[in-house]
Design a protein around this motif. Sequence first.
Motif, mmCIF file in Angstrom:
data_model
loop_
_atom_site.group_PDB
_atom_site.id
_atom_site.type_symbol
_atom_site.label_atom_id
_atom_site.label_comp_id
_atom_site.label_asym_id
_atom_site.label_seq_id
_atom_site.Cartn_x
_atom_site.Cartn_y
_atom_site.Cartn_z
ATOM 1 N N TYR A 75 -0.471 -0.093 7.700
ATOM 2 C CA TYR A 75 0.865 0.113 7.771
ATOM 3 C C TYR A 75 1.622 -0.543 8.759
ATOM 4 O O TYR A 75 1.015 -0.524 9.757
ATOM 5 N N ILE A 76 2.874 -1.023 8.427
ATOM 6 C CA ILE A 76 3.672 -1.321 9.813
ATOM 7 C C ILE A 76 4.984 -0.901 9.834
ATOM 8 O O ILE A 76 5.525 -0.857 8.551
ATOM 9 N N ASP A 91 12.709 -7.949 12.563
ATOM 10 C CA ASP A 91 11.582 -8.299 11.600
ATOM 11 C C ASP A 91 12.082 -8.682 10.437
ATOM 12 O O ASP A 91 13.073 -8.332 9.746
ATOM 13 N N THR A 92 11.351 -9.580 9.784
ATOM 14 C CA THR A 92 11.556 -10.094 8.360
ATOM 15 C C THR A 92 10.037 -9.873 7.698
ATOM 16 O O THR A 92 9.039 -9.943 8.495
ATOM 17 N N ILE A 140 9.518 0.335 -2.134
ATOM 18 C CA ILE A 140 10.230 0.315 -0.884
ATOM 19 C C ILE A 140 11.287 -0.896 -0.902
ATOM 20 O O ILE A 140 12.157 -0.831 -0.399
ATOM 21 N N VAL A 141 10.643 -2.160 -1.147
ATOM 22 C CA VAL A 141 11.265 -3.387 -0.888
ATOM 23 C C VAL A 141 11.642 -3.920 -2.316
ATOM 24 O O VAL A 141 10.841 -4.165 -3.267
ATOM 25 N N ARG A 142 13.006 -3.628 -2.552
ATOM 26 C CA ARG A 142 13.537 -4.094 -3.693
ATOM 27 C C ARG A 142 13.919 -5.867 -3.629
ATOM 28 O O ARG A 142 13.598 -6.350 -4.844
ATOM 29 N N GLY A 149 12.621 0.875 10.719
ATOM 30 C CA GLY A 149 11.921 2.389 10.564
ATOM 31 C C GLY A 149 11.198 2.219 9.184
ATOM 32 O O GLY A 149 10.734 3.349 9.044
ATOM 33 N N GLN A 150 11.480 1.250 8.178
ATOM 34 C CA GLN A 150 10.370 1.137 7.108
ATOM 35 C C GLN A 150 9.125 1.002 7.254
ATOM 36 O O GLN A 150 8.761 0.354 8.231
ATOM 37 N N ARG A 151 8.446 2.009 6.534
ATOM 38 C CA ARG A 151 6.980 1.796 6.751
ATOM 39 C C ARG A 151 6.458 1.092 5.469
ATOM 40 O O ARG A 151 6.303 1.444 4.348
#
Length: 73
Positions: free
Chosen positions: A23-24, A30-31, A56-58, A66-68
């Motif tokens: 995970y990151i 970040d992009t 998570i990513v639409r 903060g998204q993992r």
Amino acid sequence: KDNTNYIQSITKEAKTRKKEMRYITVKKGDTLGKIAKRVYGNVMDYEKIYVANPDIVRRPDKIYVGQRLRVPE
């Protein structure tokens, strides 16, 4: 007693699990492209991360600090 098959099986399982656990956490600036460049060495590999995180990513241009994110091998 020969445990070769068992050891090979466990080794393969451990490698698979290690890949699943990668995970990151998104940092400021970040992009998906920048993360892909860091992880894979190629900006265009951002799609691997995008596809691995459909819940998570639409949109690939909308990620938030903060998204993992799961990062596949």
